[in-house]
Design an enzyme around this catalytic site. Structure first.
Site, PDB file in Angstrom:
ATOM      1  N   ASN A 111       0.861  -1.193   0.000  1.00  0.00           N
ATOM      2  CA  ASN A 111       0.000   0.000   0.000  1.00  0.00           C
ATOM      3  C   ASN A 111       0.894   1.238   0.000  1.00  0.00           C
ATOM      4  OD1 ASN A 111      -1.823   2.042   0.516  1.00  0.00           O
ATOM      5  ND2 ASN A 111      -2.282   1.383   2.618  1.00  0.00           N
ATOM      6  N   LYS A 170       0.016   4.305  -0.270  1.00  0.00           N
ATOM      7  CA  LYS A 170      -0.619   5.509   0.304  1.00  0.00           C
ATOM      8  C   LYS A 170      -0.372   6.702  -0.637  1.00  0.00           C
ATOM      9  CE  LYS A 170      -0.047   3.343   4.726  1.00  0.00           C
ATOM     10  NZ  LYS A 170      -0.003   3.450   6.168  1.00  0.00           N
ATOM     11  N   HIS A 215      -9.535   1.150   4.857  1.00  0.00           N
ATOM     12  CA  HIS A 215      -8.237   1.329   5.533  1.00  0.00           C
ATOM     13  C   HIS A 215      -8.426   2.271   6.726  1.00  0.00           C
ATOM     14  CE1 HIS A 215      -4.147   2.586   6.344  1.00  0.00           C
ATOM     15  NE2 HIS A 215      -3.770   1.457   5.768  1.00  0.00           N
ATOM     16  N   GLU A 233      -6.778   4.675   7.772  1.00  0.00           N
ATOM     17  CA  GLU A 233      -6.603   6.109   7.466  1.00  0.00           C
ATOM     18  C   GLU A 233      -7.865   6.674   6.823  1.00  0.00           C
ATOM     19  OE1 GLU A 233      -2.846   5.648   5.446  1.00  0.00           O
ATOM     20  OE2 GLU A 233      -1.979   5.109   7.380  1.00  0.00           O
ATOM     21  N   GLU A 287      -5.335  -5.026  10.513  1.00  0.00           N
ATOM     22  CA  GLU A 287      -4.317  -4.002  10.738  1.00  0.00           C
ATOM     23  C   GLU A 287      -4.614  -3.249  12.025  1.00  0.00           C
ATOM     24  OE1 GLU A 287      -2.248  -2.731   6.882  1.00  0.00           O
ATOM     25  OE2 GLU A 287      -4.037  -1.521   7.060  1.00  0.00           O
ATOM     26  N   GLY A 324       2.520   2.254  10.603  1.00  0.00           N
ATOM     27  CA  GLY A 324       3.490   3.340  10.450  1.00  0.00           C
ATOM     28  C   GLY A 324       4.224   3.691  11.735  1.00  0.00           C
ATOM     29  N   SER A 347       3.438  -2.117  10.142  1.00  0.00           N
ATOM     30  CA  SER A 347       4.895  -2.148  10.326  1.00  0.00           C
ATOM     31  C   SER A 347       5.536  -3.474   9.937  1.00  0.00           C
ATOM     32  CB  SER A 347       5.264  -1.763  11.769  1.00  0.00           C
ATOM     33  OG  SER A 347       4.868  -0.428  12.026  1.00  0.00           O
TER      34      SER A 347
HETATM   35  P1  PGA Z   1       2.875   0.304   7.486  1.00  0.00           P
HETATM   36  O1  PGA Z   1       1.422   0.532   6.846  1.00  0.00           O
HETATM   37  O2  PGA Z   1       3.416  -0.990   6.949  1.00  0.00           O
HETATM   38  O3  PGA Z   1       3.691   1.487   7.036  1.00  0.00           O
HETATM   39  O4  PGA Z   1       2.701   0.254   8.970  1.00  0.00           O
HETATM   40  C1  PGA Z   1       0.535  -0.532   6.674  1.00  0.00           C
HETATM   41  C2  PGA Z   1      -0.778  -0.045   6.104  1.00  0.00           C
HETATM   42  O5  PGA Z   1      -1.234   1.044   6.482  1.00  0.00           O
HETATM   43  O6  PGA Z   1      -1.403  -0.725   5.282  1.00  0.00           O
END
Ligand code: PGA
Length: 263
Positions: free
Chosen positions: A10, A12, A104, A106, A176, A182, A222
């Protein structure tokens, strides 16, 4: 049934068309050198999918790399209309997308997407034959309050509302935990397994054992070359949704190699 491991990246809001093109060129060169990876893709043991920003999807479509699938990070539930700034599922299909990420954290937390909106999007994706990667996961407060599993349950069952069990087989779920996204903080292998096993159990309840055992459940938050193998070795984890570590060819390939080591 043997599940193939899905390694979904992803991106983003990273990489416009130029950077996407240079990433694809570099990834292609890396895959040329890594025959074990390409063999695992051809024999369907591993599947790669990247989710660039909408504006870079045409770059993927033109590049048309046979080893890499791609998808959108979001989509609207309507086919067309007065929805400024939105992109529809038929539009993603026109650009060769195989998947769309829905719900997601976010989108939920920054852009106010509700369970109801996610459910409409999920139904629309399934109706058009585009496989959704449905994201679910609890915040840190919810985990500390002992509510992790009840949040996952609410998010998943409300998304599945009105979904026909036969179509549910196309769904990929990404567990997640919001606190792991992140942050460099990953769920332990055991906690990730517990949540992914719980997700599969909800599918058993909702759609029956057959569909449930075929659903792919990913872990996200992460994921890196350092922790990927432990997570991917868990019986209910069928892949990873990778944010930051999918932005460099080196770390993405690093995770793919870890996945090969657990096959
Ligand atoms: P990340 O993001 O691996 O940077 O923690 C995962 C995601 O938001 O899908």
């Amino acid at each position: 049934m043997e599940q193939r491991i899905l390694l979904a990246g992803n991106w983003k809001m990273h990489k416009g068309p130029k950077e996407a093109l240079s990433f694809l060129g570099d990834l292609d060169k890396a895959l040329e050198l890594e025959k074990t990876i390409t063999e695992a893709i051809v024999s369907k043991k591993i599947e790669l999918a990247l989710f660039p920003p909408f504006i870079s999807i045409p770059t993927f479509c033109d590049f048309n790399h046979k080893m890499i699938k791609w998808g959108g990070q979001n989509a609207h539930w309507e086919e067309k209309g007065a929805f400024t700034g939105e992109v529809s599922i038929p539009m993603l299909l026109e650009l060769g997308c195989s998947y769309v990420i829905l719900g997601h954290s976010e989108r939920r937390h920054i852009f106010g997407e509700t369970d109801e909106m996610v459910s409409k999007k999920l139904t629309a994706a399934l109706d058009h034959g585009l496989s959704p990667v449905l994201c679910v996961g609890e915040t840190l407060d919810e985990r500390n309050g002992g509510k992790a599993l009840s949040v996952i349950r609410r998010q998943l069952l409300s998304a599945l509302e009105g979904v026909d069990s036969t179509k549910a087989a196309q769904i990929v779920v990404a567990y997640e935990p919001v606190w792991a996204i992140g942050t460099g903080r990953t769920a332990s292998d055991a906690d990730a397994q517990e949540a992914c096993n719980f997700v599969r159990g909800l599918f058993v309840e909702r759609c029956g054992q057959n569909i449930a055992s075929g659903i792919r459940v990913l872990y996200g938050g992460s994921v890196s070359p350092k922790n990927a193998a432990g997570l991917l070795r868990q019986p209910d984890i069928d892949g990873a949704l990778i944010g930051g570590a999918s932005l460099s060819v080196e770390s993405y390939i690093g995770i793919i190699k870890e996945a090969l080591s657990v096959l």
